[in-house]
Motif scaffolding. Structure first.
Motif, PDB file in Angstrom:
ATOM      1  N   ARG A   1       6.161  11.669  15.079  1.00 49.24           N
ATOM      2  CA  ARG A   1       6.744  11.110  13.877  1.00 49.24           C
ATOM      3  C   ARG A   1       6.048  11.690  12.652  1.00 49.24           C
ATOM      4  NH1 ARG A   1       7.912   4.759  14.043  1.00 49.24           N
ATOM      5  NH2 ARG A   1       8.857   5.578  15.962  1.00 49.24           N
ATOM      6  N   GLU A   2       6.837  12.120  11.679  1.00 57.62           N
ATOM      7  CA  GLU A   2       6.281  12.760  10.508  1.00 57.62           C
ATOM      8  C   GLU A   2       6.771  12.102   9.230  1.00 57.62           C
ATOM      9  OE1 GLU A   2       7.524  16.833  10.187  1.00 57.62           O
ATOM     10  OE2 GLU A   2       9.658  16.342  10.186  1.00 57.62           O
ATOM     11  N   LEU A   3       5.936  12.187   8.219  1.00 56.60           N
ATOM     12  CA  LEU A   3       6.283  11.645   6.915  1.00 56.60           C
ATOM     13  C   LEU A   3       7.388  12.475   6.281  1.00 56.60           C
ATOM     14  CD1 LEU A   3       5.638   9.749   4.442  1.00 56.60           C
ATOM     15  CD2 LEU A   3       4.082  11.562   3.688  1.00 56.60           C
ATOM     16  N   VAL A   4       8.372  11.800   5.708  1.00 61.13           N
ATOM     17  CA  VAL A   4       9.411  12.450   4.927  1.00 61.13           C
ATOM     18  C   VAL A   4       9.121  12.271   3.440  1.00 61.13           C
ATOM     19  CG1 VAL A   4      11.868  12.564   4.386  1.00 61.13           C
ATOM     20  CG2 VAL A   4      11.119  12.115   6.738  1.00 61.13           C
TER      21      VAL A   4
ATOM     22  N   LYS B   1      11.270  18.687   0.046  1.00 59.61           N
ATOM     23  CA  LYS B   1      11.080  18.615  -1.394  1.00 59.61           C
ATOM     24  C   LYS B   1      12.157  19.420  -2.114  1.00 59.61           C
ATOM     25  CE  LYS B   1       7.192  18.221  -4.554  1.00 59.61           C
ATOM     26  NZ  LYS B   1       5.723  18.356  -4.685  1.00 59.61           N
ATOM     27  N   GLY B   2      12.742  18.793  -3.117  1.00 61.58           N
ATOM     28  CA  GLY B   2      13.834  19.419  -3.843  1.00 61.58           C
ATOM     29  C   GLY B   2      15.198  19.069  -3.303  1.00 61.58           C
ATOM     30  N   ARG B   3      15.258  18.530  -2.097  1.00 64.37           N
ATOM     31  CA  ARG B   3      16.528  18.131  -1.487  1.00 64.37           C
ATOM     32  C   ARG B   3      16.640  16.619  -1.319  1.00 64.37           C
ATOM     33  NH1 ARG B   3      17.575  19.531   3.620  1.00 64.37           N
ATOM     34  NH2 ARG B   3      15.366  19.716   4.204  1.00 64.37           N
ATOM     35  N   PHE B   4      15.537  15.976  -0.997  1.00 69.32           N
ATOM     36  CA  PHE B   4      15.531  14.531  -0.767  1.00 69.32           C
ATOM     37  C   PHE B   4      14.886  13.826  -1.947  1.00 69.32           C
ATOM     38  CE2 PHE B   4      15.391  14.615   4.193  1.00 69.32           C
ATOM     39  CZ  PHE B   4      16.503  15.440   4.197  1.00 69.32           C
ATOM     40  N   THR B   5      15.418  12.664  -2.302  1.00 66.59           N
ATOM     41  CA  THR B   5      14.888  11.880  -3.399  1.00 66.59           C
ATOM     42  C   THR B   5      14.665  10.440  -2.952  1.00 66.59           C
ATOM     43  OG1 THR B   5      16.056  13.235  -5.033  1.00 66.59           O
ATOM     44  CG2 THR B   5      15.232  11.097  -5.768  1.00 66.59           C
ATOM     45  N   LEU B   6      13.459   9.954  -3.163  1.00 69.50           N
ATOM     46  CA  LEU B   6      13.091   8.595  -2.793  1.00 69.50           C
ATOM     47  C   LEU B   6      13.232   7.672  -4.002  1.00 69.50           C
ATOM     48  CD1 LEU B   6      11.766   6.874  -0.454  1.00 69.50           C
ATOM     49  CD2 LEU B   6       9.579   7.379  -1.565  1.00 69.50           C
TER      50      LEU B   6
ATOM     51  N   TYR C   1       0.818  -1.205   0.000  1.00 71.69           N
ATOM     52  CA  TYR C   1       0.000   0.000   0.000  1.00 71.69           C
ATOM     53  C   TYR C   1       0.851   1.253   0.000  1.00 71.69           C
ATOM     54  CZ  TYR C   1      -4.617  -2.144   0.665  1.00 71.69           C
ATOM     55  OH  TYR C   1      -5.796  -2.833   0.495  1.00 71.69           O
ATOM     56  N   ALA C   2       1.954   1.206   0.748  1.00 75.40           N
ATOM     57  CA  ALA C   2       2.847   2.346   0.838  1.00 75.40           C
ATOM     58  C   ALA C   2       4.182   1.886   1.405  1.00 75.40           C
ATOM     59  CB  ALA C   2       2.261   3.441   1.726  1.00 75.40           C
ATOM     60  N   MET C   3       5.229   2.578   1.022  1.00 71.88           N
ATOM     61  CA  MET C   3       6.546   2.293   1.564  1.00 71.88           C
ATOM     62  C   MET C   3       7.395   3.553   1.475  1.00 71.88           C
ATOM     63  SD  MET C   3       9.036  -0.930   0.722  1.00 71.88           S
ATOM     64  CE  MET C   3      10.405  -1.340   1.816  1.00 71.88           C
ATOM     65  N   GLY C   4       8.030   3.905   2.582  1.00 66.22           N
ATOM     66  CA  GLY C   4       8.824   5.112   2.561  1.00 66.22           C
ATOM     67  C   GLY C   4       9.505   5.378   3.882  1.00 66.22           C
TER      68      GLY C   4
ATOM     69  N   GLY D   1       3.115   3.690  -6.974  1.00 62.89           N
ATOM     70  CA  GLY D   1       4.485   4.065  -7.226  1.00 62.89           C
ATOM     71  C   GLY D   1       4.736   5.553  -7.267  1.00 62.89           C
ATOM     72  N   ARG D   2       3.727   6.343  -6.983  1.00 61.36           N
ATOM     73  CA  ARG D   2       3.901   7.789  -6.944  1.00 61.36           C
ATOM     74  C   ARG D   2       4.461   8.217  -5.598  1.00 61.36           C
ATOM     75  NH1 ARG D   2      -0.733   7.112 -10.167  1.00 61.36           N
ATOM     76  NH2 ARG D   2      -0.567   8.184 -12.179  1.00 61.36           N
ATOM     77  N   THR D   3       5.178   9.323  -5.599  1.00 62.62           N
ATOM     78  CA  THR D   3       5.884   9.779  -4.414  1.00 62.62           C
ATOM     79  C   THR D   3       5.139  10.908  -3.717  1.00 62.62           C
ATOM     80  OG1 THR D   3       8.000   9.218  -5.441  1.00 62.62           O
ATOM     81  CG2 THR D   3       8.067  10.654  -3.531  1.00 62.62           C
ATOM     82  N   ASN D   4       4.978  10.756  -2.409  1.00 63.29           N
ATOM     83  CA  ASN D   4       4.483  11.824  -1.554  1.00 63.29           C
ATOM     84  C   ASN D   4       5.661  12.323  -0.724  1.00 63.29           C
ATOM     85  OD1 ASN D   4       1.699  11.452  -2.351  1.00 63.29           O
ATOM     86  ND2 ASN D   4       1.674   9.650  -1.029  1.00 63.29           N
TER      87      ASN D   4
END
Length: 119
Positions: free
Chosen positions: A45-48, A64-69, A32-35, A55-58
Motif C-alpha cells: 500500500r502506497e501513499l497517494v 502530482k499534477g494530475r490528482f488533487t486532494l 494528524y493526517a488524512m488522505g 493542512g498541507r498536502t503530501n
C-alpha cells in the motif's frame, strides 16, 4: 472510533477522470493526517495524497499534477479528483485517517474502492 467510507471508484479508459469521496464519522480528536492510499495486487500500500495536521498536502510524485486532494472544513469529507488517469493508476484506493484521541494515536482505514483504468 472513526469510520471511513469511500465512494466514486469505477472503470474508465485512459485519459478520463474520476472523483473519489470519503465520509468520516465517529469520534474525531486531533487530526494528524488524512488522505488516500492505494494498493494493487502484489504491491504494498502506497501513499497517494494526504493532508498533514497543518493542512498541507503530501502528494506522490507519480500523481502530482494530475490528482488533487481537497476536504471540507470539519475534516468530515475528503475528496480526490483524479484527472488524466493511466493504467498504472489501477488499484484499490483507501481512505485513511490518523487521529489523536486523548493521548493515543489511531489509524483508521476505509474498506477501499476499486479504480480500474484501461488503455
Amino acid at each position: 472510533q472513526v469510520q471511513l467510507v469511500e465512494s466514486g471508484g469505477g472503470s474508465v479508459q485512459a485519459g478520463e477522470s474520476l472523483r473519489l469521496s470519503c465520509e468520516a464519522s465517529g469520534s474525531i480528536g486531533s487530526v494528524y493526517a488524512m488522505g488516500w492510499y492505494r494498493q494493487s495486487p502484489g504491491n504494498e500500500r502506497e501513499l497517494v495524497a494526504e493532508f498533514d495536521r497543518d493542512g498541507r498536502t503530501n502528494t506522490a510524485f507519480s500523481v502530482k499534477g494530475r490528482f488533487t486532494l481537497s476536504r471540507d472544513d470539519t475534516w468530515s469529507r475528503l475528496y480526490l479528483q483524479m484527472n488524466n488517469l493511466a493504467p498504472e493508476d489501477t488499484a484499490v484506493y483507501y481512505c485513511h485517517a490518523r487521529v489523536l484521541i486523548v493521548v493515543t494515536s489511531y489509524d483508521y482505514w476505509g474498506q477501499g474502492t476499486q479504480v480500474t483504468v484501461s488503455s
